[in-house]
Write a protein that holds these residues in place. Structure first.
Motif, mmCIF file in Angstrom:
data_model
loop_
_atom_site.group_PDB
_atom_site.id
_atom_site.type_symbol
_atom_site.label_atom_id
_atom_site.label_comp_id
_atom_site.label_asym_id
_atom_site.label_seq_id
_atom_site.Cartn_x
_atom_site.Cartn_y
_atom_site.Cartn_z
ATOM 1 N N SER A 420 6.996 -14.838 44.366
ATOM 2 C CA SER A 420 7.297 -13.327 44.734
ATOM 3 C C SER A 420 8.759 -13.049 43.937
ATOM 4 C CB SER A 420 7.696 -13.383 46.094
ATOM 5 O OG SER A 420 6.762 -13.755 46.991
ATOM 6 N N LEU A 421 9.326 -13.812 43.177
ATOM 7 C CA LEU A 421 10.427 -13.636 42.606
ATOM 8 C C LEU A 421 10.108 -12.961 41.184
ATOM 9 C CD1 LEU A 421 12.352 -17.067 42.955
ATOM 10 C CD2 LEU A 421 12.553 -14.628 44.330
ATOM 11 N N PHE A 422 10.871 -12.034 40.601
ATOM 12 C CA PHE A 422 11.018 -11.453 39.365
ATOM 13 C C PHE A 422 12.433 -11.355 38.892
ATOM 14 C CE2 PHE A 422 11.055 -7.408 36.781
ATOM 15 C CZ PHE A 422 10.247 -7.920 35.637
ATOM 16 N N ILE A 423 12.417 -12.114 37.636
ATOM 17 C CA ILE A 423 13.945 -12.089 37.347
ATOM 18 C C ILE A 423 14.054 -11.432 35.882
ATOM 19 C CG2 ILE A 423 15.954 -13.630 36.326
ATOM 20 C CD1 ILE A 423 14.880 -15.653 38.531
ATOM 21 N N SER A 424 14.978 -10.416 35.834
ATOM 22 C CA SER A 424 15.116 -9.781 34.357
ATOM 23 C C SER A 424 16.773 -9.486 34.229
ATOM 24 C CB SER A 424 14.499 -8.413 34.717
ATOM 25 O OG SER A 424 14.480 -7.633 33.653
ATOM 26 N N GLU A 425 17.078 -8.847 33.419
ATOM 27 C CA GLU A 425 18.316 -8.659 32.939
ATOM 28 C C GLU A 425 18.574 -7.163 32.815
ATOM 29 O OE1 GLU A 425 21.413 -10.836 29.625
ATOM 30 O OE2 GLU A 425 19.354 -10.300 28.883
ATOM 31 N N GLY A 426 19.780 -6.740 33.045
ATOM 32 C CA GLY A 426 20.335 -5.209 32.786
ATOM 33 C C GLY A 426 21.758 -5.206 32.966
ATOM 34 N N ILE A 427 22.151 -3.741 33.213
ATOM 35 C CA ILE A 427 23.409 -3.476 33.317
ATOM 36 C C ILE A 427 23.835 -3.825 34.555
ATOM 37 C CG2 ILE A 427 23.135 -1.635 31.599
ATOM 38 C CD1 ILE A 427 23.487 0.333 33.935
ATOM 39 N N LEU A 428 25.347 -4.084 34.820
ATOM 40 C CA LEU A 428 25.879 -4.534 35.948
ATOM 41 C C LEU A 428 26.928 -3.423 36.114
ATOM 42 C CD1 LEU A 428 26.051 -8.257 35.993
ATOM 43 C CD2 LEU A 428 24.360 -6.697 37.297
ATOM 44 N N ASP A 429 27.396 -3.082 37.357
ATOM 45 C CA ASP A 429 28.637 -2.357 37.635
ATOM 46 C C ASP A 429 29.878 -3.174 36.964
ATOM 47 O OD1 ASP A 429 31.133 -1.758 39.430
ATOM 48 O OD2 ASP A 429 29.609 -0.344 40.033
ATOM 49 N N ALA A 430 30.907 -2.429 36.569
ATOM 50 C CA ALA A 430 32.001 -3.061 35.996
ATOM 51 C C ALA A 430 33.014 -3.857 36.799
ATOM 52 C CB ALA A 430 32.869 -1.892 35.299
ATOM 53 N N LEU A 431 32.406 -3.865 38.302
ATOM 54 C CA LEU A 431 33.434 -4.412 39.230
ATOM 55 C C LEU A 431 32.848 -5.876 39.392
ATOM 56 C CD1 LEU A 431 34.147 -1.777 41.931
ATOM 57 C CD2 LEU A 431 35.463 -2.327 40.024
ATOM 58 N N ASP A 432 31.499 -6.011 38.996
ATOM 59 C CA ASP A 432 30.772 -7.472 39.239
ATOM 60 C C ASP A 432 31.554 -8.293 38.353
ATOM 61 O OD1 ASP A 432 28.048 -8.596 39.991
ATOM 62 O OD2 ASP A 432 28.394 -9.321 38.086
ATOM 63 N N HIS A 433 31.783 -9.579 39.076
ATOM 64 C CA HIS A 433 32.450 -10.676 38.398
ATOM 65 C C HIS A 433 31.796 -11.930 38.084
ATOM 66 C CE1 HIS A 433 32.535 -11.427 42.987
ATOM 67 N NE2 HIS A 433 32.358 -12.883 42.395
ATOM 68 N N SER A 434 30.401 -11.794 38.477
ATOM 69 C CA SER A 434 29.529 -13.175 38.633
ATOM 70 C C SER A 434 28.863 -13.326 37.227
ATOM 71 C CB SER A 434 28.427 -12.840 39.664
ATOM 72 O OG SER A 434 27.487 -11.972 39.396
ATOM 73 N N SER A 435 28.678 -12.560 36.551
ATOM 74 C CA SER A 435 27.710 -12.989 35.301
ATOM 75 C C SER A 435 28.380 -13.351 34.222
ATOM 76 C CB SER A 435 27.120 -11.419 34.629
ATOM 77 O OG SER A 435 28.238 -10.653 34.440
ATOM 78 N N ASP A 436 27.875 -14.260 33.326
ATOM 79 C CA ASP A 436 28.677 -15.006 31.992
ATOM 80 C C ASP A 436 29.447 -13.817 31.154
ATOM 81 O OD1 ASP A 436 27.930 -17.268 33.068
ATOM 82 O OD2 ASP A 436 25.960 -17.531 31.928
ATOM 83 N N GLU A 437 28.691 -12.688 31.134
ATOM 84 C CA GLU A 437 28.894 -11.613 30.153
ATOM 85 C C GLU A 437 29.403 -10.235 31.079
ATOM 86 O OE1 GLU A 437 27.658 -9.150 26.276
ATOM 87 O OE2 GLU A 437 26.332 -10.617 27.375
ATOM 88 N N ALA A 438 30.552 -9.795 30.824
ATOM 89 C CA ALA A 438 30.921 -8.545 31.641
ATOM 90 C C ALA A 438 29.956 -7.569 31.208
ATOM 91 C CB ALA A 438 32.230 -8.032 31.113
ATOM 92 N N LEU A 439 29.370 -6.639 32.383
ATOM 93 C CA LEU A 439 28.497 -5.373 32.203
ATOM 94 C C LEU A 439 27.073 -5.757 31.979
ATOM 95 C CD1 LEU A 439 31.013 -3.046 29.862
ATOM 96 C CD2 LEU A 439 30.979 -2.991 32.553
ATOM 97 N N VAL A 440 26.709 -6.931 31.698
ATOM 98 C CA VAL A 440 25.432 -7.206 31.737
ATOM 99 C C VAL A 440 24.951 -8.564 32.238
ATOM 100 C CG1 VAL A 440 23.541 -7.842 30.171
ATOM 101 C CG2 VAL A 440 25.217 -6.022 29.614
ATOM 102 N N GLY A 441 23.857 -8.712 33.206
ATOM 103 C CA GLY A 441 23.679 -9.870 33.877
ATOM 104 C C GLY A 441 22.204 -9.770 34.436
ATOM 105 N N GLY A 442 21.871 -11.036 35.369
ATOM 106 C CA GLY A 442 20.590 -10.915 35.778
ATOM 107 C C GLY A 442 20.330 -10.125 37.149
#
Length: 605
Positions: A420-442
């Motif tokens: 059921s899982l679908f994993i992709s990558e895209g832009i993230l809110d600037a407030l997100d702290h969890s991704s390895d790279e700012a502004l882009v993540g899973g």
């Protein structure tokens, strides 16, 4: 704003705080506690406001939590939220009329639309009755709050930020936090994806200063309009006219070309030098974490004006629930018809408050063919502010109401399998702290529109399972199994982390016949029996590309704080917590009345 205060009073929605309270922590802490109460508590009017550090006693009152309930939202909108959504739906589906009477009816409807456009006045506004220019400019004379102990300073939190494109053809009203640096400089926290940032780029390329005017107060709808997710280039004040059935009346700023509503309480005018960037933050934000220091543009204030009796409007953010829960509810309802133009088979959607809006969305759709939900995921992740959503769960038309959490969680878990899982990558809110790279993540999509056949695990009791888990993971501290009656129970395991969570997951594979969905969290600051705050924590902390592991029917999510063990080299921010000495001070003053049960449930510290 005085009309708003009277409206709230007459409807029993206002609590007046007459005790002397400080703009540093005390006032925002009390508002933070108030919105945690049943139905969002009351709107708060602070009438004895001081800044103990500077010895200032303010003449103006501070008003907070005005949108903090469903009832107050509709009071401030002046009509039901559903009626606004219905009107937008009608406009989007308007067809050429047939027959004379239908033509007359449509003519009347179209004529009424003339009122949606803002109207520029040639005279001075009520907001310009009192003027502070040149040496008289002093932002510290406004009761701007410092909300959290680690904040970089005082922040304006309920601003209407008025900007325009370089050619003057487009205008925007946005809401961005604004840090007070000194008497006449503000930090502009407009993130890279926001309209004002796009305008800033235009001025920067031209080598010109950018005009900015900030308004505070006035009709609360101005403030809500500043948060409205309209397409790029569309004036947010059009929504004011549509809702109120009258034009927003605007006056020109004194020292720049921008227009603002004539009846706001405060106006702060100025210019942004596109060559001047300054460190802004940290700030305890609506993620419930501090957003860390980063360079942002700086506004030099050229004028401050007010009406004759201004009231300072503010909000407080941190861990859920918050005032933005109710503002977001209204926004979701109102803009649902527009979202359906991008995703016509969408039946409903809901953003749980403890998912921090962008961190989790539930969507109900009418699937027509295999893979339809995955097509929807791409549509969602490409649609305006929906592009910031990290985790989306798609259900079919037979699913329960999306805000019936117990029923909808059961529905999801009984239909879920790892496929059921679908994993992709895209832009993230600037407030997100969890991704390895700012502004882009899973990005994680979960398709439970199909009823997958799932075998339930062989359940063990929590105590027996914990013993067996500890044999494999000595760092495990405790565990609890949620939704045991479903085909995919959720096992939350708290750990005193000394390894990457992937190694914990691999160690659990011998127990996979007893496990389906496993969630790892840090033992520190997490209550494994508090599902509400666990959803908040895990959706904040995970990056789907990095933190999801699969083995057979077992899926694990790493909801721990990330560090060097995870190859994470960004700085991990602290939780937003109340300062205990301030809470005790408010109790002594007799104004703090939040129950200990709610204090613990929502983890205020």
């Amino acid at each position: 704003m005085q009309k708003t205060i009277e409206l709230l009073k007459s409807n029993g929605e206002l609590r007046v705080i007459e005790q002397e309270l400080d703009i540093y922590l005390e006032i925002p802490h009390l508002a933070y506690a108030e919105v945690k109460k049943k139905d969002g508590g009351m709107a708060l009017l602070f009438t004895n406001v001081v800044d103990k550090k500077s010895g200032i006693k303010f003449d103006e009152d501070v008003l907070m939590n005005i949108f903090g309930s469903y009832k107050r939202c509709e009071l401030l909108f002046g009509r039901t939220i559903e009626s606004i959504a219905d009107e937008i739906t009608k406009l989007l589906h308007m067809k050429p009329p047939s027959g004379f009477l239908n033509k007359i009816s449509m003519a009347g409807e179209l004529f009424s639309l003339k009122n949606i456009f803002p109207k520029k006045l040639s005279k001075e506004g009520e907001c310009q009755k009192i003027k502070y220019l040149e040496d008289e400019i002093d932002l510290y004379k406004i009761p701007v709050l410092t909300t959290w102990e680690q904040d970089g300073g005082p922040f304006i939190t309920m601003a209407q930020v008025y900007t325009q494109s370089f050619d003057g053809e487009m205008v925007n009203v946005g809401m961005y936090r604004l840090q007070v640096y000194d008497k006449n400089h503000l930090g502009m926290h407009w993130q890279i994806h926001k309209d004002s940032s796009h305008f800033f780029d235009q001025y920067q390329k031209a080598g010109k200063k950018m005009p900015v005017t900030i308004a505070i107060g006035g009709d609360p709808l101005y403030t809500w309009c500043a948060t409205a997710p309209l397409p790029y280039g569309v004036n947010e004040l059009l929504m004011y006219g549509l809702i109120k059935k009258e034009s927003a009346k605007l006056v020109k700023s004194l020292t720049n070309p921008l227009y603002i509503p004539h009846d706001v309480d405060y106006v702060i005018e100025g210019w942004v030098d596109t060559k001047d960037m300054r460190i802004e933050g940290p700030f305890g934000d609506h993620t419930g974490y501090y957003t860390l220091e980063d360079p942002y543009p700086v506004m030099e204030v050229s004028a401050i004006t007010t009406n004759k009796k201004p009231t300072y409007l503010a909000t407080v953010v941190g861990k859920p629930p918050l005032e933005d829960k109710y503002m977001g509810w209204a926004t979701g309802k109102i803009f649902f018809p527009l979202l359906k133009t991008t995703a016509p088979d969408l039946l409903d959607y809901h953003m749980p408050e403890n998912g921090g809006f962008h961190n989790l969305i539930l969507a109900k759709m009418q699937p027509h063919y295999k893979g339809h939900a995955k097509q929807f995921m791409h549509a969602f992740w490409g649609a305006g502010q929906m592009s910031f959503v990290k985790h989306a769960i798609f259900l079919d038309e037979k699913a329960p109401k999306l805000d019936s959490y117990e029923a909808v969680t059961t529905y999801i878990l009984d239909r879920f399998t790892p496929k059921s899982l679908f994993i992709s990558e895209g832009i993230l809110d600037a407030l997100d702290h969890s991704s390895d790279e700012a502004l882009v993540g899973g990005k994680l999509g979960v398709d439970v529109t199909a009823a997958n056949r799932v075998e339930a695990p062989l359940l063990l009791g929590d105590e027996e399972l914990l013993v067996r888990v500890k044999e494999l993971i000595p760092d495990a501290i405790n565990l609890h199994q949620f939704m045991r009656r479903t085909k995919n129970p959720i096992t939350v395991i708290s750990v005193d982390k000394s390894k990457n969570a992937k190694s914990y997951f691999e160690a659990l594979i011998p127990l996979s016949m007893h496990l389906r969905v496993v969630v790892f969290v840090d033992a520190h600051k997490n209550d494994i029996f508090n599902a509400y705050m666990l959803v908040w924590r895990v959706t904040n902390n995970m990056d789907a590309l990095r933190d999801i592991y699969i083995s057979g029917l077992m899926v694990a999510i790493d909801g721990t704080n990330k560090n060097s063990l995870d190859g994470f080299d960004r700085r991990w921010p602290d939780d937003v917590d109340c300062t205990q000495s301030v809470v005790e001070s408010l109790k002594l003053k007799g104004v703090w009345d939040l129950s200990e049960k709610l204090y613990e449930k929502f983890q205020l510290s």
